[in-house]
Design a protein around this motif. Structure first.
Motif, short mmCIF file in Angstrom:
data_model
loop_
_atom_site.label_atom_id
_atom_site.label_comp_id
_atom_site.label_asym_id
_atom_site.label_seq_id
_atom_site.Cartn_x
_atom_site.Cartn_y
_atom_site.Cartn_z
N VAL A 170 50.18 -20.71 41.97
CA VAL A 170 49.22 -19.47 42.15
C VAL A 170 49.55 -18.40 41.73
CG1 VAL A 170 47.67 -18.67 43.85
CG2 VAL A 170 48.01 -20.86 44.03
N LEU A 171 49.03 -17.61 40.89
CA LEU A 171 49.63 -16.31 40.07
C LEU A 171 48.60 -15.13 40.63
CD1 LEU A 171 51.31 -18.23 38.44
CD2 LEU A 171 50.65 -16.56 36.36
N ASN A 172 49.17 -14.05 41.02
CA ASN A 172 48.52 -12.86 41.31
C ASN A 172 49.16 -11.72 40.72
OD1 ASN A 172 45.96 -13.44 43.19
ND2 ASN A 172 47.68 -14.57 44.04
N GLY A 173 48.28 -10.79 40.10
CA GLY A 173 48.94 -9.61 39.55
C GLY A 173 48.25 -8.95 38.25
N LYS A 174 48.58 -7.98 37.76
CA LYS A 174 47.85 -7.47 36.51
C LYS A 174 48.98 -6.99 35.27
CE LYS A 174 45.74 -3.26 36.35
NZ LYS A 174 44.66 -2.40 36.68
N LYS A 175 48.62 -7.61 34.22
CA LYS A 175 49.36 -7.02 33.04
C LYS A 175 48.56 -6.05 32.20
CE LYS A 175 52.55 -10.42 33.95
NZ LYS A 175 53.95 -9.94 34.20
N HIS A 176 49.19 -5.25 31.51
CA HIS A 176 48.47 -4.38 30.67
C HIS A 176 49.29 -4.30 29.13
CE1 HIS A 176 50.31 0.01 31.45
NE2 HIS A 176 51.30 -0.97 31.18
N PHE A 177 48.46 -3.51 28.39
CA PHE A 177 49.06 -3.51 26.84
C PHE A 177 49.19 -4.71 26.30
CE2 PHE A 177 51.44 0.73 27.85
CZ PHE A 177 50.19 1.34 28.14
N ILE A 178 48.44 -5.66 26.56
CA ILE A 178 48.76 -7.11 25.86
C ILE A 178 47.96 -7.52 24.46
CG2 ILE A 178 48.82 -9.65 26.47
CD1 ILE A 178 50.70 -7.84 28.40
N THR A 179 48.80 -7.56 23.38
CA THR A 179 48.31 -7.43 22.21
C THR A 179 47.57 -9.12 22.10
OG1 THR A 179 50.14 -6.38 21.23
CG2 THR A 179 48.93 -7.61 19.72
N ASN A 180 46.26 -9.00 21.52
CA ASN A 180 45.61 -10.30 21.34
C ASN A 180 45.05 -10.65 22.96
OD1 ASN A 180 45.97 -10.59 18.70
ND2 ASN A 180 47.32 -12.23 18.82
N GLY A 181 45.27 -9.94 23.77
CA GLY A 181 44.80 -10.00 25.08
C GLY A 181 43.34 -10.56 25.14
#
Ligand SMILES: Cc1cc2nc3c(=O)[nH]c(=O)nc-3n(C[C@H](O)[C@H](O)[C@H](O)COP(=O)(O)OP(=O)(O)OC[C@H]3O[C@@H](n4cnc5c(N)ncnc54)[C@H](O)[C@@H]3O)c2cc1C
Length: 384
Positions: free
Chosen positions: A149-160
């Motif tokens: 189970v994943l919780n969190g946030k990524k940013h600046f993701i190319t092709n996101g």
């Protein structure tokens, strides 16, 4: 020493050069204005096999060596950077985690679809609180029964915004972090709890987007740990191996763009007349052209040598790759600055592609490891 580029690689280079001139460059302005690559062009890129350049032939890709890949990127980077970014993220950071460390089942399941361009991949490491200090990521993964189970946030993701599958790095042991506590997961867009957040507004690289990725109790099957159970906690090493290869192709891209800027500057300097003669006759302009050409020459040799070394060794060339990323990306920024200067006011106008290149190359000193981080890597290797 033989510096000749083999005939088959030169032919491939020529094919890409023609594709850029015939299909990409004519729409580069349109892509900039509309902030999207037309689907018909994406299809042509698929047909040429560009989405699978670095994916082994046994999984449907072209399986190019690093030097060959660098030659392709050099050509592709002579036009709008979004084309290279779209396929480079897929071939490179998006899928290399699976290529390098994936299990056989993972490779069979994902790579053919990525190589054909049917699916697009992205690489999700960076977070709002963890950029250069990637080991400080906060996205958590907890094992619950037969899934994570994943919780969190990524940013600046190319092709996101368009990716069908993401390589996501999450903390599985907060005590160990980069030393055995970060794990890499293959996360499909359709997994419950996965969503695309804001699409970020940026200075350049229009036509290719970066986005936030949000994980809210995102369910990831146990078998989607890259490399399987034995690789739990080894994700940081996977990330570093992936980035190492990307540094060489990033260097090649910088060389290609710089070459294009030199060619545009030579043309302009030959045509633009001031004080009754072409500005190319002024020594001040000649010196800038000479500096551009010299720096490109040095950078190109560096890329080719490091890529050749990597192909020979078959393993990471950490110091050389960091040197290539550092030198070539700083070089293309200096070259872009001189190109604007040679074009004078026209270099600042949107009618000419120079200002677009100037904005787009600025990014190369930041992503996939800033110039400062490359210097840290080089120094660490020197002092080992
Ligand atoms: C357009 C774009 C696309 C991107 N695509 C992706 C992607 O696909 N996937 C992904 O995971 N990430 C991606 N990134 C993130 C990118 O890799 C990070 O932006 C980069 O690593 C820098 O992190 P930061 O922005 O948090 O800057 P910071 O780490 O906050 O750095 C700020 C400044 O401090 C300097 N600094 C930091 N630490 C040190 C130190 N120890 N010594 C000296 N100087 C230091 C940096 O060099 C920089 O000058 C992308 C970024 C952009 C802008």
């Amino acid at each position: 020493m033989d510096f000749t580029i083999p005939e088959n690689l030169r032919m491939m280079q020529e094919t890409i050069r023609r594709f850029v001139q015939r299909d990409l460059e004519p729409i580069s302005r349109q892509v900039e204005d509309e902030d999207r690559i037309p689907e018909a062009t994406v299809q042509k890129m698929r047909d040429l096999g560009l989405f699978g350049l670095a994916i082994p032939a046994s999984y449907g890709g072209l399986g190019l060596g690093v030097l060959s890949e660098c030659l392709v990127y050099e050509e592709l980077s002579k036009t709008n950077a979004c084309f290279r970014s779209r396929i480079g993220t897929n071939n490179g950071i998006g899928s290399q985690g699976i290529v390098i460390d994936g299990t056989e089942e993972q490779r069979q399941k994902y790579l053919p679809r990525l190589a054909s361009g049917e699916w697009t991949a992205c690489f999700a490491l960076t977070e709002p609180e963890a950029g250069s200090d990637a080991a400080a990521i906060r996205t958590r993964a907890e094992l619950r029964g037969d899934h994570w189970v994943l919780n969190g946030k990524k940013h600046f993701i190319t092709n996101g915004d368009i990716a069908d599958v993401a390589t996501v790095f999450a903390v599985t042991d907060p005590e160990k972090r980069a030393r055995g506590g970060i794990t890499a997961f293959i996360v499909e867009r359709t997994f419950p709890g996965y969503s695309v957040g804001t699409i970020e507004r940026k200075m350049g690289l229009r036509g290719n987007h970066t986005a936030e990725l949000v994980f809210e109790d995102c369910i990831v099957p146990r078998e989607n740990v890259i490399g399987g159970e034995a690789m739990i906690g080894q994700g940081f090493k996977t990330a570093m191996k992936v980035l190492d290869r990307g540094r060489l192709t990033m260097g090649a891209s910088a060389v290609g763009t710089a070459q294009k800027l030199l060619e545009l500057s030579l043309d302009y300097a030959g045509q633009r007349v001031q004080f009754g003669r072409p500005i190319a006759q002024f020594q001040a302009i000649q010196f800038m052209l000479a500096d551009m050409a010299t720096q490109i020459y040095a950078a190109r040799q560096m890329v080719h040598h490091a890529a050749w070394l990597r192909d020979q060794r078959g393993t990471a060339v950490v110091k050389e790759a960091a040197m290539v990323k550092l030198f070539c990306t700083e070089m293309v920024n200096r070259v872009a600055d001189m190109a604007v200067q040679i074009h004078g006011g026209m270099g600042y106008m949107k009618d000419y592609p120079i200002e677009r290149f100037y904005r787009d190359v600025r990014l190369t000193r930041i992503y996939e490891g800033t110039s400062e981080i490359q210097r840290l890597v080089i120094a660490r290797e020197l002092l080992k």
